[in-house]
Design a protein around this motif. Structure first.
Motif, PDB file in Angstrom:
ATOM      1  N   ASN A 175       0.807  -1.217   0.000  1.00  0.00           N
ATOM      2  CA  ASN A 175       0.000   0.000   0.000  1.00  0.00           C
ATOM      3  C   ASN A 175       0.844   1.273   0.000  1.00  0.00           C
ATOM      4  N   ILE A 176       1.995   1.225   0.647  1.00  0.00           N
ATOM      5  CA  ILE A 176       2.793   2.445   0.754  1.00  0.00           C
ATOM      6  C   ILE A 176       3.681   2.650  -0.471  1.00  0.00           C
ATOM      7  N   VAL A 177       4.132   1.549  -1.094  1.00  0.00           N
ATOM      8  CA  VAL A 177       5.051   1.654  -2.232  1.00  0.00           C
ATOM      9  C   VAL A 177       4.353   2.171  -3.481  1.00  0.00           C
ATOM     10  N   ARG A 178       3.082   1.887  -3.645  1.00  0.00           N
ATOM     11  CA  ARG A 178       2.378   2.268  -4.881  1.00  0.00           C
ATOM     12  C   ARG A 178       2.414   3.766  -5.137  1.00  0.00           C
ATOM     13  N   HIS A 179       2.549   4.569  -4.074  1.00  0.00           N
ATOM     14  CA  HIS A 179       2.586   6.027  -4.256  1.00  0.00           C
ATOM     15  C   HIS A 179       3.856   6.480  -4.976  1.00  0.00           C
ATOM     16  N   PHE A 180       4.920   5.704  -4.852  1.00  0.00           N
ATOM     17  CA  PHE A 180       6.198   6.100  -5.461  1.00  0.00           C
ATOM     18  C   PHE A 180       6.217   5.902  -6.968  1.00  0.00           C
ATOM     19  N   GLU A 181       5.152   5.340  -7.510  1.00  0.00           N
ATOM     20  CA  GLU A 181       5.049   5.245  -8.968  1.00  0.00           C
ATOM     21  C   GLU A 181       5.005   6.647  -9.579  1.00  0.00           C
ATOM     22  N   ASP A 182       4.551   7.616  -8.782  1.00  0.00           N
ATOM     23  CA  ASP A 182       4.600   9.018  -9.186  1.00  0.00           C
ATOM     24  C   ASP A 182       6.004   9.550  -8.899  1.00  0.00           C
ATOM     25  N   PRO A 183       6.761   9.971  -9.890  1.00  0.00           N
ATOM     26  CA  PRO A 183       8.141  10.422  -9.668  1.00  0.00           C
ATOM     27  C   PRO A 183       8.247  11.679  -8.817  1.00  0.00           C
ATOM     28  N   VAL A 185       6.912  12.038  -5.905  1.00  0.00           N
ATOM     29  CA  VAL A 185       6.714  11.663  -4.498  1.00  0.00           C
ATOM     30  C   VAL A 185       8.056  11.267  -3.894  1.00  0.00           C
ATOM     31  N   PRO A 186       8.642  12.100  -3.020  1.00  0.00           N
ATOM     32  CA  PRO A 186       9.907  11.740  -2.372  1.00  0.00           C
ATOM     33  C   PRO A 186       9.715  10.966  -1.085  1.00  0.00           C
ATOM     34  N   ALA A 187       8.513  11.030  -0.491  1.00  0.00           N
ATOM     35  CA  ALA A 187       8.274  10.372   0.792  1.00  0.00           C
ATOM     36  C   ALA A 187       6.786  10.097   0.947  1.00  0.00           C
ATOM     37  N   VAL A 188       6.471   9.085   1.763  1.00  0.00           N
ATOM     38  CA  VAL A 188       5.086   8.737   2.076  1.00  0.00           C
ATOM     39  C   VAL A 188       4.996   8.489   3.572  1.00  0.00           C
ATOM     40  N   SER A 189       3.957   9.021   4.179  1.00  0.00           N
ATOM     41  CA  SER A 189       3.729   8.820   5.613  1.00  0.00           C
ATOM     42  C   SER A 189       2.757   7.675   5.823  1.00  0.00           C
ATOM     43  N   ARG A 261      13.052  19.497   5.698  1.00  0.00           N
ATOM     44  CA  ARG A 261      14.099  19.599   4.677  1.00  0.00           C
ATOM     45  C   ARG A 261      13.571  19.150   3.309  1.00  0.00           C
ATOM     46  N   ILE A 262      12.729  18.127   3.296  1.00  0.00           N
ATOM     47  CA  ILE A 262      12.116  17.696   2.038  1.00  0.00           C
ATOM     48  C   ILE A 262      11.170  18.778   1.521  1.00  0.00           C
ATOM     49  N   LYS A 263      10.394  19.358   2.431  1.00  0.00           N
ATOM     50  CA  LYS A 263       9.427  20.378   2.028  1.00  0.00           C
ATOM     51  C   LYS A 263      10.099  21.653   1.530  1.00  0.00           C
ATOM     52  N   SER A 264      11.361  21.855   1.868  1.00  0.00           N
ATOM     53  CA  SER A 264      12.050  23.053   1.397  1.00  0.00           C
ATOM     54  C   SER A 264      12.260  23.027  -0.121  1.00  0.00           C
ATOM     55  N   TYR A 265      11.922  21.884  -0.757  1.00  0.00           N
ATOM     56  CA  TYR A 265      11.983  21.787  -2.222  1.00  0.00           C
ATOM     57  C   TYR A 265      10.614  22.020  -2.857  1.00  0.00           C
ATOM     58  N   PHE A 266       9.553  22.110  -2.041  1.00  0.00           N
ATOM     59  CA  PHE A 266       8.201  22.205  -2.581  1.00  0.00           C
ATOM     60  C   PHE A 266       7.963  23.491  -3.358  1.00  0.00           C
ATOM     61  N   GLY A 267       8.663  24.561  -2.986  1.00  0.00           N
ATOM     62  CA  GLY A 267       8.467  25.825  -3.672  1.00  0.00           C
ATOM     63  C   GLY A 267       9.098  25.870  -5.046  1.00  0.00           C
ATOM     64  N   ARG A 268       9.957  24.893  -5.345  1.00  0.00           N
ATOM     65  CA  ARG A 268      10.675  24.900  -6.618  1.00  0.00           C
ATOM     66  C   ARG A 268      10.333  23.714  -7.505  1.00  0.00           C
ATOM     67  N   ARG A 269       9.771  22.659  -6.911  1.00  0.00           N
ATOM     68  CA  ARG A 269       9.430  21.465  -7.681  1.00  0.00           C
ATOM     69  C   ARG A 269       8.027  20.992  -7.303  1.00  0.00           C
ATOM     70  N   PRO A 270       7.282  20.370  -8.214  1.00  0.00           N
ATOM     71  CA  PRO A 270       5.909  19.927  -7.915  1.00  0.00           C
ATOM     72  C   PRO A 270       5.892  18.628  -7.105  1.00  0.00           C
ATOM     73  N   LEU A 271       6.472  18.645  -5.917  1.00  0.00           N
ATOM     74  CA  LEU A 271       6.559  17.456  -5.084  1.00  0.00           C
ATOM     75  C   LEU A 271       5.341  17.336  -4.169  1.00  0.00           C
ATOM     76  N   ARG A 272       5.109  16.137  -3.694  1.00  0.00           N
ATOM     77  CA  ARG A 272       4.041  15.929  -2.725  1.00  0.00           C
ATOM     78  C   ARG A 272       4.397  14.777  -1.790  1.00  0.00           C
ATOM     79  N   ILE A 273       3.889  14.857  -0.554  1.00  0.00           N
ATOM     80  CA  ILE A 273       4.074  13.802   0.447  1.00  0.00           C
ATOM     81  C   ILE A 273       2.698  13.241   0.788  1.00  0.00           C
ATOM     82  N   PRO A 274       2.322  12.085   0.257  1.00  0.00           N
ATOM     83  CA  PRO A 274       1.017  11.496   0.575  1.00  0.00           C
ATOM     84  C   PRO A 274       1.020  10.846   1.954  1.00  0.00           C
ATOM     85  N   PHE A 275      -0.178  10.683   2.491  1.00  0.00           N
ATOM     86  CA  PHE A 275      -0.412   9.870   3.674  1.00  0.00           C
ATOM     87  C   PHE A 275      -1.253   8.680   3.254  1.00  0.00           C
TER      88      PHE A 275
END
Length: 443
Positions: A175-183, A185-189, A261-275
């Motif tokens: 269930n947690i790994v499937r989110h990383f199919e989106d490039p 996504v650097p992390a999942v909670s 530290r991961i979120k400090s990249y959110f302003g420059r790249r379209p990243l997301r951290i799913p739960f």
């Protein structure tokens, strides 16, 4: 009683002058911090409903994305509990490769934990695709040291950072790994549940807190990409991204530190951290209120250390993006650091300047507001999010008392913040020995 209270309030209002009677008194005494919490609560509730509707309308599909997964398990003094962690990871219903990397910190001083890891065997016929690669750190270096040691040895594309006393549902990895199919996504909670729920009243309150603040609330926050923290006991990361930012950093609260530290990249790249509420881990919480308060002394004090001392310069929309910048200001800085002082100050001021009847009336109104909020979140989580509603329903008798529990916890938050402000409490953490903390940068 209400009549006498009204006349006392009216007399007090008349003595204030300028504005008319009770209107000015209301403006002076109304706890406006309640209005600050309302929009955030509505936003989280809207996210939960959005998640539920999206899940109902989703088309079932079978993902072919099965990257190699490395589970870095930090062990210190867990003893036989490590075996339960390793066993639940072996039993994962995940078709891909999983390597188990238990890192025993201070192995020379923890023979029971070290022996448990040494004795553990994986039956390749029963658990194909599972590999055990233990690491013994004979001198203690702390949790961050263990995580980085495991990261350097990990070969999987996805790294799970796990506690040595945490067990998992057998669908967790899938269930947690499937989110990383989106490039992006650097992390999942993952979701944490309390394993020793019925041991004491303290553990039951913590179980309800975990259900409301993690399992339910993070589901809603995830919909708006504003998850505030990837738990140190149970989080998943893209190994390439972890190596890019240098892994974990010294000091305490390494989970929130890494999240910021991961979120400090959110302003420059379209990243997301799913739960992922369906990726569930079970952990033991402090069984006594004293142990619970000592744990929160470190946790809540660490918030001041990270938000004010260490990451103050990165609290900008340019780095965090406007959405996470605003959420960090409100739910992080305001709710966690400022609101406890407002609540304590408001309570003390009310006790000093108001008659007893007025205090009881105002505090009853505040209690009812928080009770209504708790009931709404509890029922929403129970009906829409919970994977075990019958078990969570057993916590219902605690719901009427929960606002009082949270009030006392927020009052304790003042002590925690002051302890960090004046005593630098993060330097007294048990998560790492003093000689390790002393070598780290002082903020």
């Amino acid at each position: 009683m209400l009549d006498s209270t009204y006349f006392q309030l009216a007399e007090l209002a008349a003595s204030l002058g300028n504005l008319e009677g009770l209107t000015r008194l209301f403006l002076l005494l109304f706890p406006f911090f309640l209005l600050m919490e309302l929009p955030v609560n509505l936003l989280v509730l809207a996210g939960i409903f959005r998640w539920y509707i999206r899940r109902l309308s989703a088309t079932p599909s079978q993902s072919l994305y099965t990257p190699r997964v490395s589970c870095v398990i930090t062990c210190y003094s867990e003893g036989r509990d490590v075996e339960k962690t390793l066993q639940t990871l072996c039993e994962q219903l995940y078709p891909g490769q999983i390597e188990l990397i238990p890192v025993v910190d201070g192995a020379a001083a923890n023979p029971a934990t070290m022996q448990t890891v040494r004795d553990f065997r994986i039956n390749p016929e029963l658990y194909p695709g599972r590999e055990l690669r233990p690491i013994a750190k004979w001198q203690r270096g702390g949790r961050v040291s263990s995580l980085n040691a495991g990261l350097q040895q990990a070969t999987g594309d996805i790294v799970l950072a796990l506690d040595g006393d945490t067990s998992f549902d057998n669908t967790m990895v899938r269930n947690i790994v499937r989110h990383f199919e989106d490039p992006n996504v650097p992390a999942v909670s993952g979701s944490l549940r309390v394993r020793n729920v019925w041991v004491s009243l303290a553990t039951m309150f913590q179980a309800l807190e975990y259900f409301l603040s993690i399992h339910t609330s993070k589901t809603g926050m995830s919909e708006w990409n504003t998850v505030n923290n990837v738990s140190g006991a149970f989080g998943a990361f893209r190994r390439e991204f972890l190596l890019h930012i240098g892994g974990w950093d010294t000091h305490t609260a390494e989970d929130l530190d890494l999240t910021l530290r991961i979120k400090s990249y959110f302003g420059r790249r379209p990243l997301r951290i799913p739960f992922e509420p369906a990726a569930i881990g079970y952990t033991d919480v402090p069984a006594t209120f004293r142990a619970f308060l000592m744990q929160r002394l470190r946790w809540d004090g660490d918030l001041y250390f990270l938000y004010v001392r260490k990451h103050a310069d990165s609290m900008t929309p340019r780095l965090l993006g406007w959405r996470n910048f605003m959420m960090t200001l409100v739910s992080g800085l305001f709710f966690q650091l400022v609101l406890p002082f407002l609540i304590v100050g408001y309570t003390l001021a009310g006790l000093v300047v108001l008659p007893v009847e007025a205090v009881l009336l105002l505090f009853t109104i505040i209690y009812l507001v928080y009770l209504a909020t708790t009931v709404v979140f509890y029922l929403t989580g129970l009906i829409l999010v919970s994977e075990q509603p019958m078990e969570d329903l057993k916590l219902a008798p605690l719901v009427p008392i929960f606002p009082l529990f949270m009030f006392l916890l927020r009052c304790w938050g003042v002590v925690c913040t002051l302890n960090e402000m004046f005593r630098r409490g993060h330097e007294e953490t048990s998560m790492a020995p003093w000689w390790v903390l002393r070598k780290g940068k002082r903020f």
